[in-house]
Design a protein around this motif. Structure first.
Motif, PDB file in Angstrom:
ATOM      1  N   UNK A 172       0.810  -1.277   0.130  1.00 55.33           N
ATOM      2  CA  UNK A 172       0.072  -0.073  -0.047  1.00 55.33           C
ATOM      3  C   UNK A 172       0.723   1.232   0.025  1.00 55.33           C
ATOM      4  N   UNK A 173       2.343   1.218  -0.296  1.00 49.72           N
ATOM      5  CA  UNK A 173       3.094   2.319  -0.406  1.00 49.72           C
ATOM      6  C   UNK A 173       3.702   2.909   0.919  1.00 49.72           C
ATOM      7  N   UNK A 174       3.433   1.937   2.020  1.00 46.28           N
ATOM      8  CA  UNK A 174       3.771   2.507   3.360  1.00 46.28           C
ATOM      9  C   UNK A 174       5.080   1.849   3.800  1.00 46.28           C
ATOM     10  N   UNK A 175       6.137   2.408   4.401  1.00 45.31           N
ATOM     11  CA  UNK A 175       7.346   1.825   4.814  1.00 45.31           C
ATOM     12  C   UNK A 175       6.791   1.332   6.251  1.00 45.31           C
ATOM     13  N   UNK A 176       6.913   0.345   6.684  1.00 43.65           N
ATOM     14  CA  UNK A 176       6.481  -0.090   8.288  1.00 43.65           C
ATOM     15  C   UNK A 176       7.836  -0.518   8.967  1.00 43.65           C
ATOM     16  N   UNK A 177       8.530   0.422   9.554  1.00 39.88           N
ATOM     17  CA  UNK A 177       9.893   0.398  10.149  1.00 39.88           C
ATOM     18  C   UNK A 177       9.398  -0.399  11.482  1.00 39.88           C
ATOM     19  N   UNK A 178       8.194  -0.056  11.868  1.00 41.62           N
ATOM     20  CA  UNK A 178       7.736  -0.270  13.427  1.00 41.62           C
ATOM     21  C   UNK A 178       7.185  -1.612  13.778  1.00 41.62           C
ATOM     22  N   UNK A 179       7.714  -2.753  12.959  1.00 41.06           N
ATOM     23  CA  UNK A 179       7.206  -3.967  13.155  1.00 41.06           C
ATOM     24  C   UNK A 179       7.822  -4.484  14.685  1.00 41.06           C
ATOM     25  N   UNK A 180       8.958  -3.767  15.224  1.00 38.48           N
ATOM     26  CA  UNK A 180       9.212  -4.091  16.223  1.00 38.48           C
ATOM     27  C   UNK A 180       8.221  -3.574  17.637  1.00 38.48           C
ATOM     28  N   UNK A 181       7.889  -2.051  17.313  1.00 41.48           N
ATOM     29  CA  UNK A 181       7.125  -1.813  18.234  1.00 41.48           C
ATOM     30  C   UNK A 181       5.554  -2.727  18.228  1.00 41.48           C
ATOM     31  N   UNK A 239       9.821   4.489  13.739  1.00 40.09           N
ATOM     32  CA  UNK A 239      11.133   4.414  14.173  1.00 40.09           C
ATOM     33  C   UNK A 239      11.223   4.906  15.585  1.00 40.09           C
ATOM     34  N   UNK A 240      10.444   6.037  15.937  1.00 42.00           N
ATOM     35  CA  UNK A 240      10.496   6.552  17.122  1.00 42.00           C
ATOM     36  C   UNK A 240       9.191   5.688  18.061  1.00 42.00           C
ATOM     37  N   UNK A 241       8.309   5.214  17.451  1.00 43.60           N
ATOM     38  CA  UNK A 241       7.561   4.192  18.511  1.00 43.60           C
ATOM     39  C   UNK A 241       8.365   3.137  18.800  1.00 43.60           C
ATOM     40  N   UNK A 242       9.336   2.615  17.912  1.00 38.97           N
ATOM     41  CA  UNK A 242       9.979   1.494  18.535  1.00 38.97           C
ATOM     42  C   UNK A 242      10.572   1.657  19.647  1.00 38.97           C
ATOM     43  N   UNK A 243      11.495   3.008  19.804  1.00 35.76           N
ATOM     44  CA  UNK A 243      12.156   3.240  20.962  1.00 35.76           C
ATOM     45  C   UNK A 243      11.209   3.380  22.079  1.00 35.76           C
ATOM     46  N   UNK A 244       9.998   4.105  21.860  1.00 36.67           N
ATOM     47  CA  UNK A 244       8.958   4.359  22.863  1.00 36.67           C
ATOM     48  C   UNK A 244       8.478   2.999  23.598  1.00 36.67           C
ATOM     49  N   UNK A 245       8.536   2.028  22.521  1.00 33.28           N
ATOM     50  CA  UNK A 245       7.890   0.622  23.107  1.00 33.28           C
ATOM     51  C   UNK A 245       9.062  -0.087  23.852  1.00 33.28           C
TER      52      UNK A 245
END
Lengths: 457, 427
Positions: A172-181, A239-245
């Motif tokens: 869908x054209x989105x880059x989900x780097x947040x799979x970790x979070x 990316x930021x949500x990863x660190x928050x989580x």
């Protein structure tokens, strides 16, 4: 299955006309004219080369670099570079090379032995160990032959799900780097439900799985909603949500009323109830976690969604061209939110399956590198469900083998991360692979479509 | 195609964006009033402005905590409401955001220093800002590196990797050779090397740049981890026992009260950072070189038509930016702790990237945003050190949450250089 998984209804891309087996219709001098990207059979020029028929098709695929060939060459090149790294960081090898001019043979053989030891330990740990066969004939267990493969499927399970998460968002054209979070969100909910409530056997596991999906979906929704409502770019937010989580997990693990095991000062949850755990299918060693089957089912589900459903068509249309999708009456914003919810859910499911199937509790390091490896899995699998499963199996094998290799040869397990990075780097750069292996750069394709959008898109 | 495509998906209207920004500002004001004011403690907070051994000492200031929080909160709410009612000019917008954030931070400090957990120890503003500047060095240099690349049309997500490789190379060379300067140069070269690889794959082999950056980061994390285990751990004394740069007070300037210790009493890295900010800002906006770079970033076809070497400029900018980020990485090892650790850049590169976006692709804006993030993280450390009853993990989230709020609530949809992220192929 390959064709189905990679094709589905015609991609909404303007440059891909319907040309079923189009090669024969094309004039012989069409070498330079625009050609459809696709299978390697589209090459004309019947009189070129020494091959005919199927042979020729195979030769054309290799010489022009179809996507499969590029992938294989990328893996090969990565293994070569990894081998050089292993050899030339080995003190024994370096010592042998210091006398290269007097004993060139021993220098080269030392390097070869170092690499061969590392890679064969990796192979034996991940796929198959010949010793187990002879052991089986001398009173050992036959099941032990399948032990490495069982381990590989265990390692691959979370990667399939995080890979699907990233792949779905890509489409869908989105880059989900947040799979970790999202993994952490899912794991927190699933684990909490696993030890805090009591339910009958099957129901409990299902409730935890749904909870895990929901936990990841909430994290994904946050990303989609922020992008749709405020335009915040998903790369930064995830990316930021990863660190928050990471921090949130630590916080909850250290809070007795939340996740921390009573009477513990370590940051760890209680074990989940047996009723919430996912059983293994098959006896000990030839066994597969139920989680692996769930992951395969999820891959089939994603394939159906993308290839057969209206929603999936909207996803792919938005991914290919948002303004065209909007002109066609689709709600781009709704698609962004929905796809992130589903992608988050898949990553959350990964967290649930990992906890329920393997570790049965959470600690500060449980999330491992599933999120970031999910990205590379999705890229190597070219954002197709079947490709993701295969890529996850490969990376699962590298991870399993890497651990065995480190124990056997003291080569640091980080080399698997290097190999994974190199493989994806090369797969993403088909032009580079063509240049290295002197393949004819006849046409574009064989690589990855531009999946991630820049800041303005 | 681009103009249509962009407007086609641009949905948040000017009004809703304005209301969102206003709402964010009002929310900050309400936190000032209700959390820091109403839930705060009675009594004074104290602020100190001198460090030990200063030539001129400035008396410590005592402030009544709750009344001041109320006042600051009310002013913030008014500013927010004003932003909601009138469409402000960009300058005024930035001023309002800055003021509200400043008030928020002052209220937070007042609350934390008047609490029962502090036994009357004043908050040393000078030390707080000194450490803020130090922690911001890699962020600023990383943001500048991002600026260099993106102004020329190449998205650089690999800042994280540049910092990490810079840190690694600086540590290993400084430790093995024993010469700090060589360590610094090697760190810079490490960053430049990543920039070169990024350029080769993005410019020559047309790889998707966001993917490329993420993959390079993974690769560098693996490589440095591999060599850390293979070389540094077995021979820690030889390869990971580097010296560090000491502080050097600039004569004269360093003795100015308040400003001196903050700005002019630090390691060589801070002074290099000053130089880099000035060079990049002037270089990009006041020289012929910069005009060409920006032309390449906005409209490479036009630039090519008038004879500018598009690809050459992209290569050069990525390598130059890599040098800056590499120096920022070197700071992490030979500028502060001396030894290298696995994945020690811990997301600083990504925050630098966000800072560059928050700063709207300008060196000065990126610097200010980087300082803001540096301050947030330093504030978390500081609050933890005075035993504020908040979990260190919650405090640790602060810079990341601040980044999300900044990108979502205050910046929203941004406008990158027009050709940013698009490979250039001559037609």
């Amino acid at each position: 299955v390959t064709q189905d998984a990679s094709g589905g209804p015609p991609e909404p891309q303007p440059h891909e006309p319907e040309l079923p087996g189009g090669a024969p219709e094309l004039p012989a001098d069409a070498e330079g004219s625009p050609q459809p990207t696709g299978a390697a059979t589209a090459a004309p020029a019947p009189d070129r080369g020494p091959f005919r028929g199927l042979d020729r098709a195979v030769w054309e695929a290799i010489s022009q670099g179809s996507s499969t060939v590029v992938t294989i060459l990328a893996i090969f090149l990565a293994l070569v570079i990894g081998g050089l790294l292993i050899a030339f960081s080995d003190p024994t090898v370096l010592h042998a090379w210091s006398t290269f001019f007097s004993h060139p043979g021993s220098a080269i053989s030392a390097a070869w032995q170092s690499v061969a030891a590392a890679y064969s330990a990796m192979f034996e740990g991940a796929i198959f160990n010949p010793h187990t066969i002879s052991a089986a004939f001398h009173g050992g267990s036959f099941g032990a032959i399948f032990y490495p493969l069982s381990q590989t499927t265990f390692q691959a399970t979370p990667l399939i799900l995080t890979g699907l998460s990233v792949a779905l968002a890509f489409r869908a054209g989105l880059f989900n780097i947040g799979a970790a979070s999202q993994w952490i969100g899912g794991a927190i909910v699933a684990t909490y439900l696993g030890f805090a409530i009591s339910l009958p056997v099957v129901l409990h596991a299902i409730v935890c799985l749904i909870g895990g999906f929901a936990g990841g979906a909430v994290m994904g929704w946050l990303v989609g909603a922020l992008k749709a409502r405020t335009g915040a770019h998903e790369v930064i937010v995830t990316i930021m949500l990863n660190y928050v989580m990471y921090d949130l997990l630590n916080y909850l693990l250290g809070t007795p009323k939340a996740l921390q095991q009573p009477g513990q000062s370590n940051l760890i949850t209680p074990n989940i109830h047996t009723s919430a755990q996912l059983p293994h299918v098959g006896g000990p060693p030839p066994q597969v976690g139920l989680g692996f089957l769930i992951a395969l089912a999820a891959a089939a589900g994603v394939w159906w969604l993308l290839a057969r459903s209206t929603t999936g068509f909207e996803f792919r249309t938005v991914g290919a061209n948002p303004s065209a999708a909007r002109s066609a009456g689709m709600s781009v914003l709704r698609v962004w939110v929905l796809v992130m919810v589903l992608a988050g859910g898949l990553a959350g499911l990964s967290g649930a399956v990992t906890t329920q199937g393997f570790y049965h509790s959470l600690n500060t390091l449980s999330y491992g590198t599933y999120g970031i490896t999910g990205i590379t899995v999705a890229l190597l699998g070219r954002a197709r469900p079947l490709g993701v499963v295969l890529a996850a199996l490969l990376f699962g094998a590298l991870d399993t083998g890497g651990t065995v290799m480190q124990a056997a040869t003291s080569v640091p397990v980080d080399i698997t991360e290097v190999l994974q990075g190199l493989i994806v780097l090369f797969v993403a750069a088909p032009l580079f692979i063509r240049a290295v292996f002197r393949l004819r750069a006849a046409r574009a394709g064989g690589g990855m479509e531009a999946v991630a959008k820049g800041w303005n898109g | 195609m681009t103009a249509v495509a962009v407007t086609g998906t641009r949905v948040p209207s000017a009004t809703s964006r304005r209301l969102l920004a206003a709402g964010t500002l009002v929310a900050f004001g309400l936190i000032d009033i209700f959390v820091f004011g109403l839930l705060g403690h009675k009594g004074d907070a104290a602020f100190a402005f001198s460090i030990q051994g200063a030539k001129v000492t400035i008396p410590t200031v005592h402030v009544p905590a709750r009344p001041v929080s109320y006042a600051l909160g009310i002013v913030s709410v008014l500013i927010g409401v004003g932003r909601g009612l009138v469409a402000a000019k960009p300058g005024l917008k930035r001023l309002s955001i800055g003021l509200v954030l400043l008030f928020f931070i002052i209220s937070l400090l007042l609350w934390s220093d008047s609490g029962s957990w502090v036994s009357g120890i004043p908050i040393n503003v000078v030390v707080l800002l000194q450490t803020t500047l130090a922690t911001s060095i890699p962020l600023i240099l990383g943001a500048l590196a991002g600026c260099m690349g993106e102004r020329a049309g190449v998205i650089n997500i690999a800042i994280e990797g540049q910092l990490l490789l810079g840190a690694f190379m600086a540590a290993i060379v400084a430790s093995a050779v024993g010469t700090l300067w060589l360590g610094l140069i090697s760190g810079a070269l490490g960053g430049a090397l990543v920039g070169l690889v990024l350029a080769a794959f993005a410019v020559r082999f047309l790889v998707d740049q966001i993917i490329l950056g993420v993959v390079l980061n993974l690769l560098i994390s693996g490589l440095t981890g591999f060599f850390y285990d293979r070389l540094m751990v077995p021979n820690a004394n030889l390869y990971n026992n580097g010296p560090t740069f000491g502080t050097w007070k600039i004569p004269g300037l360093g003795d100015i009260p308040i400003l001196g210790p903050i700005l002019f009493d630090s390691t060589i890295f801070l002074y290099l950072t000053y130089a880099a900010i000035i060079l990049v800002q002037i270089g990009l906006f006041n020289t012929r070189f910069g005009l060409r770079v920006r032309a390449v970033g906005e409209h490479p076809t036009a630039a090519d038509t008038v004879g500018i070497r598009v690809l050459g400029i992209r290569y050069r900018n990525l390598v130059l930016g890599g040098i800056l980020a590499g120096i920022g990485g070197a700071y992490l090892t030979i500028g502060s702790v001396g030894t290298f650790n696995k994945d020690m850049s811990s997301g600083l590169g990504y925050i630098a990237l966000a800072a560059m976006i928050f700063g709207r692709w300008t060196p000065l804006g990126g610097t200010l945003a980087a300082l803001l993030f540096g301050f947030t993280s330093q504030l978390g450390t500081f609050l933890g050190s005075i035993n504020v009853p908040i979990s260190p993990y919650i405090l640790g989230m602060a810079p990341y949450v601040a980044t999300i709020i900044a990108v979502a609530g205050l910046v929203g949809r941004v406008r990158a250089p027009a050709a940013d992220g698009k490979p250039y192929v001559r037609a």
